[in-house]
Write a protein that holds these residues in place. Structure first.
Motif, PDB file in Angstrom:
ATOM      1  N   ASP A 195       2.614   7.861  11.082  1.00 30.38           N
ATOM      2  CA  ASP A 195       1.923   7.579  10.401  1.00 30.38           C
ATOM      3  C   ASP A 195       1.522   8.467   9.730  1.00 30.38           C
ATOM      4  OD1 ASP A 195       3.427   5.232  11.298  1.00 30.38           O
ATOM      5  OD2 ASP A 195       2.018   3.786  10.489  1.00 30.38           O
ATOM      6  N   TYR A 196       0.314   8.522  10.377  1.00 39.86           N
ATOM      7  CA  TYR A 196      -0.808   9.994   9.428  1.00 39.86           C
ATOM      8  C   TYR A 196      -0.536  11.635   9.482  1.00 39.86           C
ATOM      9  CZ  TYR A 196      -2.257  11.273  14.693  1.00 39.86           C
ATOM     10  OH  TYR A 196      -2.605  12.079  15.543  1.00 39.86           O
ATOM     11  N   TRP A 237      -3.208   0.296  -3.441  1.00 36.93           N
ATOM     12  CA  TRP A 237      -2.636  -0.754  -3.946  1.00 36.93           C
ATOM     13  C   TRP A 237      -1.232  -0.316  -5.031  1.00 36.93           C
ATOM     14  CZ3 TRP A 237      -2.632  -4.747  -0.817  1.00 36.93           C
ATOM     15  CH2 TRP A 237      -3.392  -5.234  -0.550  1.00 36.93           C
ATOM     16  N   ILE A 259       1.277  -0.956  -0.153  1.00 34.67           N
ATOM     17  CA  ILE A 259      -0.288   0.148  -0.149  1.00 34.67           C
ATOM     18  C   ILE A 259       0.560   0.999   0.018  1.00 34.67           C
ATOM     19  CG2 ILE A 259      -2.024   1.566   1.545  1.00 34.67           C
ATOM     20  CD1 ILE A 259      -2.951  -0.830   0.159  1.00 34.67           C
ATOM     21  N   ARG A 265       1.862  11.222   5.802  1.00 34.44           N
ATOM     22  CA  ARG A 265       0.426  10.779   5.150  1.00 34.44           C
ATOM     23  C   ARG A 265      -0.293  12.798   5.070  1.00 34.44           C
ATOM     24  NH1 ARG A 265      -4.577   9.494   7.322  1.00 34.44           N
ATOM     25  NH2 ARG A 265      -5.000  11.770   6.727  1.00 34.44           N
ATOM     26  N   ARG A 266      -0.266  12.662   5.561  1.00 31.79           N
ATOM     27  CA  ARG A 266      -0.686  14.562   5.421  1.00 31.79           C
ATOM     28  C   ARG A 266       0.088  15.620   5.074  1.00 31.79           C
ATOM     29  NH1 ARG A 266      -3.366  15.481  11.281  1.00 31.79           N
ATOM     30  NH2 ARG A 266      -5.599  14.993  12.091  1.00 31.79           N
ATOM     31  N   LEU A 304       4.352   3.624   4.279  1.00 33.59           N
ATOM     32  CA  LEU A 304       3.897   4.295   5.283  1.00 33.59           C
ATOM     33  C   LEU A 304       4.628   3.264   5.847  1.00 33.59           C
ATOM     34  CD1 LEU A 304       2.362   6.924   5.150  1.00 33.59           C
ATOM     35  CD2 LEU A 304       4.122   7.369   5.403  1.00 33.59           C
ATOM     36  N   GLY A 316       1.767  -2.143  12.772  1.00 33.04           N
ATOM     37  CA  GLY A 316       0.718  -1.367  13.687  1.00 33.04           C
ATOM     38  C   GLY A 316       1.659   0.177  12.975  1.00 33.04           C
ATOM     39  N   LEU A 317       0.289   0.663  13.310  1.00 33.36           N
ATOM     40  CA  LEU A 317       0.001   1.950  13.167  1.00 33.36           C
ATOM     41  C   LEU A 317       0.547   3.078  13.942  1.00 33.36           C
ATOM     42  CD1 LEU A 317      -1.711   0.736  10.789  1.00 33.36           C
ATOM     43  CD2 LEU A 317      -3.001   2.795  11.239  1.00 33.36           C
ATOM     44  N   ASN A 318       1.217   3.858  13.649  1.00 39.00           N
ATOM     45  CA  ASN A 318       1.825   5.671  15.127  1.00 39.00           C
ATOM     46  C   ASN A 318       0.907   6.635  13.953  1.00 39.00           C
ATOM     47  OD1 ASN A 318       3.295   4.194  17.108  1.00 39.00           O
ATOM     48  ND2 ASN A 318       3.772   2.723  15.079  1.00 39.00           N
ATOM     49  N   PRO A 319       0.427   7.596  15.312  1.00 32.96           N
ATOM     50  CA  PRO A 319       0.522   9.312  14.863  1.00 32.96           C
ATOM     51  C   PRO A 319       1.161   9.644  13.828  1.00 32.96           C
ATOM     52  CG  PRO A 319      -0.259   9.198  17.300  1.00 32.96           C
ATOM     53  CD  PRO A 319       0.468   7.599  16.675  1.00 32.96           C
ATOM     54  N   PRO A 331      -6.245  10.226   3.278  1.00 37.95           N
ATOM     55  CA  PRO A 331      -6.365   8.405   3.607  1.00 37.95           C
ATOM     56  C   PRO A 331      -6.547   7.812   1.742  1.00 37.95           C
ATOM     57  CG  PRO A 331      -7.975   9.046   6.065  1.00 37.95           C
ATOM     58  CD  PRO A 331      -7.689  10.821   5.032  1.00 37.95           C
ATOM     59  N   SER A 332      -7.770   8.478   1.489  1.00 36.91           N
ATOM     60  CA  SER A 332      -7.891   8.269  -0.159  1.00 36.91           C
ATOM     61  C   SER A 332      -6.500   8.439  -1.002  1.00 36.91           C
ATOM     62  CB  SER A 332      -8.539   9.608  -0.566  1.00 36.91           C
ATOM     63  OG  SER A 332      -8.340  10.512  -0.647  1.00 36.91           O
ATOM     64  N   PHE A 353      -4.403   6.386  -0.174  1.00 44.63           N
ATOM     65  CA  PHE A 353      -3.576   4.679  -0.195  1.00 44.63           C
ATOM     66  C   PHE A 353      -3.685   4.652  -1.759  1.00 44.63           C
ATOM     67  CE2 PHE A 353      -2.991   5.553   4.572  1.00 44.63           C
ATOM     68  CZ  PHE A 353      -1.838   5.483   4.336  1.00 44.63           C
ATOM     69  N   TYR A 405       4.188  -1.356   5.015  1.00 47.02           N
ATOM     70  CA  TYR A 405       2.067  -1.660   4.887  1.00 47.02           C
ATOM     71  C   TYR A 405       2.974  -2.681   3.523  1.00 47.02           C
ATOM     72  CZ  TYR A 405       0.580   2.276   7.401  1.00 47.02           C
ATOM     73  OH  TYR A 405       0.202   3.286   8.547  1.00 47.02           O
TER      74      TYR A 405
END
Lengths: 299, 33
Positions: A43-44, A17, A4, A47-48, A61, A38-41, A12-13, A15, A99
Motif C-alpha cells: 500500500d505505501y 476524502w 479515501i 502510495r509513494r 488503495l 487491512g494494510l500491507n507494505p 501520507p499527506s 490522502f 479504503y
C-alpha cells in the motif's frame, strides 16, 4: 459514499476524502459494505511510487477487505445480501481498493468470513496468507521434514509462513531482530531463531539444519542483504522464493499465479520428482530422527 | 494472523506512517464505520 483516495504519489499527506457515487454490482458481482481494510507494505509502496492507474488518476488503495454483502448482481450464485465476506481485491490502481465504505467484487474472489473471526481479523488475513501459501506450497512444495528458513519470521507475511510451514510438518527457523520477535516466532512454531543483526544468517542456518543449508528459504524482503543471505542459506537443490512487491500482484493473484523472484537466477525450478523422492528418503528421515515430529502444536 | 493497532478510516495517513516506520508488531487494520 465516502472513500479515501491517494491524490498523487507522495507521503501520507496525499490522502484525501472524497464523496463518490455508490457503486452498483454488475453480473456476478457483490456490493460489499466494508467494515475493515487491512494494510500491507505494498500500500505505501504504491502510495509513494504511484499505482498501476494512469498517471494523474486518483486511486483508492487497499487490497484486503472484509464486510457485509449489501446487494448482489445478476447471476450470482454463492452469496446473498447479509453474508459476511472477506477478500483480496483491487487497490493497485486498476480497480478501486478498500479504503472506502463500499467495494464491488466478483463473487468468485470473495470468501465467506468464518464466524469466529472479527471483521478486523478477517481483513488482516488475505494478502499475507495468499503470499505465504502460494510461495510455500505452490512454488516450493514444502513437505514434512523440510528445513525451512523464514526471513523476517515475525513480520506480516513471515509470521504466517512460520505457522503454515510448521503445520505442514517442516522444521522452521526464523530470522528476527529483537528478543521479543524471537519469542513470537518461537511461539508460532519456529524451532530456531537467528538474529540477522548479529549473526551470519547462512552460517547459522547451516549449523541449525545440520546439513548443507535449508531446503527452502522464504524471503519476502527481497532486499540485497536478505537475498544474499537467502541464497547462501539454501541447498543447491533447494529453492529460494520471494514475493516481488513491485510486480502486478493484483493481476497475478486474481489468476492464482504466484510471483516468485530468486535472489540470483530468476524463479528456481522445484526439485524433480526423482530428486524429491531421494530427498524424502534420506534427509527427511534423518530430520525426523534428530528433531522429532513438529505436528500437533497449536497455532 | 496477529492483529496490531487499528485505526479509523479517516486516520489512514497515521496508519501508513506507523506501517512505514516498521515498529509495529502485527497487522495494521482500518476499521470502517
Amino acid at each position: 459514499v465516502k472513500a479515501i483516495v491517494a491524490t498523487r504519489p507522495g507521503n501520507p499527506s496525499v490522502f484525501e476524502w472524497r464523496e463518490l457515487a455508490k457503486p452498483e454490482p454488475g453480473q456476478g458481482e457483490l456490493l460489499v459494505r466494508l467494515r475493515a481494510a487491512g494494510l500491507n507494505p505494498v500500500d505505501y509502496e504504491l502510495r509513494r511510487r504511484g499505482s498501476f492507474a494512469p498517471t494523474g488518476t486518483e486511486v483508492i488503495l487497499g487490497c484486503d477487505g472484509a464486510g457485509i454483502v449489501e446487494a448482489v448482481g445478476a447471476d450470482t450464485t454463492r452469496f446473498v445480501a447479509g453474508d459476511e465476506v472477506f477478500f483480496c481485491d483491487g487497490g493497485f490502481g486498476e480497480k478501486p481498493g478498500n479504503y472506502a465504505e463500499y467495494h464491488v467484487i466478483d463473487e468468485r474472489f470473495a470468501a465467506r468470513k468464518p464466524e469466529r473471526l472479527s471483521f478486523v481479523e478477517a481483513a488482516a488475513l488475505p494478502l499475507v496468507t495468499i503470499t505465504a501459501w502460494e510461495s510455500l506450497f505452490n512454488l516450493a512444495s514444502i513437505r514434512a521434514g523440510d528445513f525451512v528458513l523464514v526471513q523476517a519470521g515475525a513480520g506480516g507475511v513471515g509470521h504466517v509462513a512460520v505457522q503454515l510451514a510448521r503445520d505442514a510438518g517442516a522444521f522452521v527457523a526464523a530470522t528476527i531482530s529483537t528478543p521479543e520477535k524471537a519469542a513470537l516466532a518461537r511461539e508460532l512454531g519456529a524451532v530456531a531463531t537467528i538474529d540477522y543483526r548479529t549473526e551470519d544468517v547462512a552460517a547459522a542456518t547451516r549449523s541449525w539444519s545440520g546439513r548443507d543449508g535449508a531446503n527452502v528459504v522464504f524471503d519476502t524482503l527481497a532486499a540485497r542483504r536478505s537475498a544474499r543471505a537467502s541464497t547462501r542459506s539454501r541447498r543447491t537443490a533447494g529453492s529460494s522464493h520471494a514475493s516481488n512487491r513491485r510486480g502486478p500482484i493484483s493481476r497475478a493473484h486474481s489468476r492464482s499465479i504466484a510471483i516468485c523472484a530468486s535472489a540470483s537466477s530468476g524463479c528456481p525450478r522445484p526439485p524433480s520428482t526423482a530428486g524429491r523422492a531421494r530427498r524424502s528418503r534420506s534427509a527427511r528421515s534423518s530430520n525426523a530422527a534428530r528433531h522429532g515430529s513438529t505436528r500437533g502444536r497449536s497455532a | 494472523v496477529i492483529v496490531g493497532p487499528t485505526y479509523p478510516l479517516d486516520r489512514v495517513a497515521d496508519a501508513h506512517r506507523a506501517l512505514e516506520a516498521g515498529d509495529v508488531t502485527g497487522k495494521i487494520v482500518l476499521e470502517i464505520e
